[in-house]
Design a protein around this motif. Structure first.
Motif, PDB file in Angstrom:
ATOM      1  N   ILE A   1       0.842  -1.195   0.000  1.00 20.64           N
ATOM      2  CA  ILE A   1       0.000   0.000   0.000  1.00 20.64           C
ATOM      3  C   ILE A   1       0.881   1.250   0.000  1.00 20.64           C
ATOM      4  N   TYR A   2       1.915   1.219   0.814  1.00 20.78           N
ATOM      5  CA  TYR A   2       2.839   2.357   0.880  1.00 20.78           C
ATOM      6  C   TYR A   2       3.668   2.462  -0.401  1.00 20.78           C
ATOM      7  N   ALA A   3       4.014   1.325  -0.991  1.00 19.25           N
ATOM      8  CA  ALA A   3       4.737   1.357  -2.263  1.00 19.25           C
ATOM      9  C   ALA A   3       3.871   1.972  -3.357  1.00 19.25           C
ATOM     10  N   ALA A   4       2.569   1.655  -3.356  1.00 19.35           N
ATOM     11  CA  ALA A   4       1.663   2.234  -4.351  1.00 19.35           C
ATOM     12  C   ALA A   4       1.582   3.750  -4.188  1.00 19.35           C
TER      13      ALA A   4
ATOM     14  N   ASP B   1      -2.881  11.220   7.890  1.00 15.57           N
ATOM     15  CA  ASP B   1      -3.743  11.194   9.074  1.00 15.57           C
ATOM     16  C   ASP B   1      -3.876   9.786   9.640  1.00 15.57           C
ATOM     17  N   ASP B   2      -3.617   9.674  10.927  1.00 11.75           N
ATOM     18  CA  ASP B   2      -3.925   8.448  11.649  1.00 11.75           C
ATOM     19  C   ASP B   2      -5.121   8.768  12.541  1.00 11.75           C
ATOM     20  N   LYS B   3      -6.292   8.751  11.947  1.00 12.82           N
ATOM     21  CA  LYS B   3      -7.502   9.157  12.668  1.00 12.82           C
ATOM     22  C   LYS B   3      -8.618   8.168  12.357  1.00 12.82           C
TER      23      LYS B   3
ATOM     24  N   PRO C   1     -12.317   0.503  10.969  1.00 10.44           N
ATOM     25  CA  PRO C   1     -11.102  -0.143  11.475  1.00 10.44           C
ATOM     26  C   PRO C   1     -10.538   0.596  12.683  1.00 10.44           C
ATOM     27  N   HIS C   2      -9.596  -0.020  13.371  1.00  6.66           N
ATOM     28  CA  HIS C   2      -8.925   0.627  14.505  1.00  6.66           C
ATOM     29  C   HIS C   2      -7.500   0.100  14.587  1.00  6.66           C
ATOM     30  N   ASN C   3      -6.668   0.827  15.303  1.00  3.84           N
ATOM     31  CA  ASN C   3      -5.286   0.403  15.514  1.00  3.84           C
ATOM     32  C   ASN C   3      -5.227  -0.723  16.539  1.00  3.84           C
ATOM     33  N   TYR C   4      -4.108  -1.452  16.514  1.00  2.00           N
ATOM     34  CA  TYR C   4      -3.908  -2.555  17.458  1.00  2.00           C
ATOM     35  C   TYR C   4      -4.014  -2.058  18.897  1.00  2.00           C
ATOM     36  N   SER C   5      -3.530  -0.831  19.143  1.00  2.00           N
ATOM     37  CA  SER C   5      -3.540  -0.263  20.501  1.00  2.00           C
ATOM     38  C   SER C   5      -4.892   0.329  20.886  1.00  2.00           C
ATOM     39  N   LYS C   6      -5.808   0.331  19.926  1.00  2.00           N
ATOM     40  CA  LYS C   6      -7.134   0.953  20.093  1.00  2.00           C
ATOM     41  C   LYS C   6      -7.044   2.482  20.186  1.00  2.00           C
TER      42      LYS C   6
ATOM     43  N   TYR D   1       5.335   1.439  12.422  1.00  2.00           N
ATOM     44  CA  TYR D   1       4.585   1.072  13.625  1.00  2.00           C
ATOM     45  C   TYR D   1       3.264   0.378  13.292  1.00  2.00           C
ATOM     46  N   SER D   2       3.069   0.074  12.008  1.00  2.00           N
ATOM     47  CA  SER D   2       1.924  -0.696  11.523  1.00  2.00           C
ATOM     48  C   SER D   2       0.590  -0.096  11.966  1.00  2.00           C
ATOM     49  N   ARG D   3       0.400   1.214  11.645  1.00  2.00           N
ATOM     50  CA  ARG D   3      -0.839   1.894  12.024  1.00  2.00           C
ATOM     51  C   ARG D   3      -1.947   1.568  11.018  1.00  2.00           C
ATOM     52  N   ASN D   4      -2.985   0.927  11.479  1.00  2.11           N
ATOM     53  CA  ASN D   4      -4.106   0.569  10.597  1.00  2.11           C
ATOM     54  C   ASN D   4      -4.833   1.800  10.065  1.00  2.11           C
ATOM     55  N   LEU D   5      -5.111   2.752  10.970  1.00  7.36           N
ATOM     56  CA  LEU D   5      -5.875   3.936  10.570  1.00  7.36           C
ATOM     57  C   LEU D   5      -5.097   4.768   9.555  1.00  7.36           C
ATOM     58  N   ALA D   6      -3.793   4.895   9.750  1.00  6.60           N
ATOM     59  CA  ALA D   6      -2.974   5.649   8.803  1.00  6.60           C
ATOM     60  C   ALA D   6      -2.989   4.979   7.429  1.00  6.60           C
ATOM     61  N   THR D   7      -2.955   3.651   7.417  1.00  5.43           N
ATOM     62  CA  THR D   7      -2.939   2.913   6.151  1.00  5.43           C
ATOM     63  C   THR D   7      -4.249   3.073   5.397  1.00  5.43           C
ATOM     64  N   VAL D   8      -5.363   2.983   6.120  1.00  6.21           N
ATOM     65  CA  VAL D   8      -6.669   3.135   5.469  1.00  6.21           C
ATOM     66  C   VAL D   8      -6.842   4.559   4.942  1.00  6.21           C
ATOM     67  N   ASN D   9      -6.452   5.552   5.741  1.00  7.33           N
ATOM     68  CA  ASN D   9      -6.554   6.942   5.284  1.00  7.33           C
ATOM     69  C   ASN D   9      -5.654   7.198   4.076  1.00  7.33           C
ATOM     70  N   LEU D  10      -4.478   6.568   4.069  1.00  8.57           N
ATOM     71  CA  LEU D  10      -3.584   6.702   2.929  1.00  8.57           C
ATOM     72  C   LEU D  10      -4.223   6.123   1.669  1.00  8.57           C
ATOM     73  N   ALA D  11      -4.860   4.970   1.817  1.00 15.32           N
ATOM     74  CA  ALA D  11      -5.518   4.334   0.674  1.00 15.32           C
ATOM     75  C   ALA D  11      -6.652   5.202   0.144  1.00 15.32           C
TER      76      ALA D  11
END
Length: 706
Positions: A459-462, A475-477, A491-496, A510-520
């Motif tokens: 996802i980051y490579a794209a 944004d990690d929101k 979705p939510h981060n592993y740490s909630k 740091y494998s942030r789920n929210l940041a990845t989804v917002n990036l996508a």
């Protein structure tokens, strides 16, 4: 008067001779009319063993209907030929296929003793044995003897003596699944046929009549007498010298079975599957291919042990499932019970054994194994929770040293590990489960599982391919996406927690789920779908949840795609086979197919610049992020480690994909852990907690196991 008597005698003699000749002609005509053509032996092609080897020529596996290696007559040592001539047919080179004296003796003896339907006496020449085994059949009757004799005569009139002898020595069954003299030399003495000594040749020549009987240790005195008799006759017929005879008869019978095959059942089974897709199974089993694979013996062991040890260690965190049984009231039967239990244990690298508790001292279990050897097991209060024991309990233990043991229970979860050489795609080691005896399902090549966060680098490579920079702020929101009426994806981060505005590279580190989804959402799904399709991780458009790994792929495909991050954007396809040798008359596998199996294949899936950025980010995952437990290994072993952890929803699957360079060669390793039927591995059973330690095990093994 004398002349009249002489004439009468001559008349009777001529009449008898005529009747004999007439009877022979009738017999040959009557019993020979339905016999197969002896010329089929000219084209006889017996089943031959297909053998699979490691890259350094260690035997991995054999596949065969009959375990056999064909050898031409001129390559068979003279002492081997001599031993079998003496044992089976001393007049082989002097008769025309039939020994009339031996044949008549066998017929009279079997008829008088009525043993045709039991165990008839022999009397067959080597040629007759070929006729019986290959053309006539082995029915126990006088009819078969006639047919066998006729066939032998025909064979001798068509085929040379040397060719007949060659067929015999290649066809012969010598016990333990060995067909032919070459396979027997290899099995019983771990030798090539050219290295066989006289006493070994004589031993093999002594066993064809009853191999299963003669090769039993209790029958060694009997076979020793027969072997030595053959040796004396070999001296008398000038096959060996007096000095060779003296040495041979003083040598005890000693069978040195060939070395064990390299234990790699998942790897060899994958080779079998590859060929099964190309040629019929029967062809593979009978055509005698010699297959050299990419497997490295040492790395295979390092990988398989790392996986097995890691699954055992993770199992220690699970509740104790109880002892096997209690035999306190039947301790006299302990030896038999333990022996039976040991026979049922699956094959593993670790030494697992059954034992029975005879005393308990605080947290120390005093046990005995099947041989009565004392075993002391100290119960670790942090492992196998709620375990309790009493005298008479039958349990399993695992050896951890020369005389140290620990509690053991077989892991219920499974997993896989695969190691690839980045330079050419060679699969150096692969284990697709805890034990092949428990399940032959190969998690590396067959398991279609969700990759979790290991998909995020793509996802980051794209995003970088779309022109973004690794230091751009994203944004990690929290985010909620309406997928369909009444279906919302949140979705939510592993740490909630959410972390606000962060650098893009930190989203991966740091494998942030929210940041990845917002990036996508920012770059759109089109470039992501394009990259995943090019990397062969997805065939169609993926949903937004796919950017967090909610798609399915195999560990081997994921490893293949990851190779581009360490190879300037070029994806390296896995290769299992280096070379395939076949007989010249084998038409089932053409050269173009063999070349395809053995060739190196690559494909560019991203720019060199993008790959370099991701390479740096994947190192920082190890230095600072979710895989930082590995960072101390960099200094310890003088290497640089890259990698990414992965965890799926409800902790069903745990992943780690890593790479390191040593000696100018880069190794990529993929580790997967999960249950056969997907279910939770347990609370907080993340990739960093479950799969990453297995990768660390492999690193340790790689540098310590020679």
């Amino acid at each position: 008067m004398l002349l009249r008597r002489l004439s009468r005698v001559l008349f009777y003699f001529a009449s008898v001779l005529f009747l004999v000749i007439f009877s022979i002609v009738v017999i040959f005509f009557y019993y020979g009319r339905s016999l197969p053509s002896e010329t089929t032996l000219l084209y006889y092609s017996p089943p031959v063993t297909t053998k699979v080897y490691s890259s350094s020529d260690e035997l991995i596996e054999e596949y065969a209907i009959e375990h056999r290696v064909i050898i031409p007559f001129n390559q068979i040592p003279r002492i081997v030929k001599g031993a079998f001539i003496i044992s089976e047919d001393r007049e082989f080179y002097n008769h025309s296929g039939i020994s009339f004296y031996s044949l008549l003796r066998a017929i009279v003896e079997n008829t008088a003793k009525k043993t045709w339907n039991k165990k008839p006496a022999g009397g067959s020449t080597i040629t007759q044995q070929i006729a019986k085994n290959l053309l006539v059949g082995n029915a126990r009757s006088i009819t078969r003897k006639f047919r066998e004799a006729i066939m032998a005569f025909r064979i001798e009139s068509t085929i040379s003596k040397d060719k007949i002898f060659e067929i015999y020595l290649n066809q012969l069954y010598l016990g333990k699944g060995c067909y032919g003299i070459v396979e027997a030399c290899n099995y019983y003495f771990d030798k090539r046929i050219e290295d066989i000594e006289p006493h070994e040749a004589a031993f093999l020549a002594a066993i064809p009549s009853a191999p299963s009987v003669y090769i039993s240790p209790q029958n060694y005195p009997k076979i020793l007498m027969k072997r030595n008799s053959i040796l004396y006759q070999m001296r008398d017929m000038h096959y060996i010298s007096d000095m060779q005879l003296k040495k041979a008869i003083s040598t005890p019978i000693k069978i040195k079975l060939r070395k064990n095959k390299v234990s790699s059942p998942y790897f060899s089974d994958e080779i079998f599957k590859i060929f099964s897709q190309i040629i019929p199974r029967e062809v593979f089993l009978r055509c005698g291919y010699s297959i050299t694979t990419t497997m490295n013996k040492r790395i295979q062991y390092c990988a398989a042990k790392a996986l097995e040890d890691g699954l055992i260690e993770f199992t220690k965190t699970k509740p104790w499932k109880g002892v096997i049984r209690n035999i306190e009231k039947n301790m006299n039967s302990a030896d038999k019970i333990l022996k039976d239990l040991n026979a049922q244990l699956p094959s593993t690298i670790n030494k697992i054994t059954a034992c029975v508790i005879y005393d308990i001292n605080d947290s120390i279990l005093m046990c005995r194994d099947v041989h009565g050897k004392p075993i002391k097991i100290e119960k670790d209060q942090h492992h196998y929770l709620d375990a309790s024991f009493r005298v008479g309990d039958v349990i399993l233990c695992r050896s951890t040293g020369s005389n140290t043991f620990e509690l053991y229970q077989t892991p219920e979860m499974t997993g896989g590990i695969v190691v690839m050489d980045l330079s050419n795609g060679d699969i150096l080691g692969m284990s697709g489960g805890y034990s092949f005896d428990i399940s032959s399902f190969n998690c590396i090549t067959q398991a279609q599982r969700q990759p979790g966060s290991t998909i995020k680098p793509f996802i980051y490579a794209a995003a970088i391919e779309e022109g973004m920079d690794e230091y751009d702020i994203i944004d990690d929101k929290p985010v909620s996406i309406v997928l369909s009426p009444g279906e919302i994806y949140s979705p939510h981060n592993y740490s909630k927690k959410s972390y606000g505005r962060i650098a893009m590279r930190d989203g991966l580190i740091y494998s942030r789920n929210l940041a990845t989804v917002n990036l996508a959402l920012n770059i759109g799904m089109s470039p992501i779908n394009k990259l995943l399709k090019t990397a062969e991780l997805a065939n169609s458009k993926i949903p937004i949840s796919g950017v967090l790994g909610a798609i399915e792929t195999t560990p081997l495909k994921l490893l293949t795609a990851f190779s581009a991050f360490f190879n300037a954007g070029i994806m390296v396809f896995p290769r299992f086979i280096l070379n395939v040798e076949k007989s010249s008359d084998n038409k089932y596998l053409d050269d173009s197919t063999i070349n395809f199996l053995c060739e190196e294949r690559q494909k560019s899936i991203m720019s060199k610049e993008t790959a370099e950025i991701l390479n740096n980010m994947l190192h920082d995952v190890v230095a600072y992020g979710t895989a930082n437990k590995l960072f101390p290994l960099e200094q310890r072993y003088g290497i640089k480690i890259f990698g990414k952890t992965g965890t799926t929803n409800n902790f069903k699957d745990a992943w780690f994909i890593g790479a390191f360079t040593k000696g100018g060669k880069t190794y990529i390793v993929c580790v997967f852990v999960g249950y056969h039927a997907p279910r939770s591995l347990g609370d907080r059973a993340s990739g960093s907690r479950v799969a990453l330690p297995i990768f660390a095990n492999f690193i340790h093994n790689f540098f310590h196991i020679k």
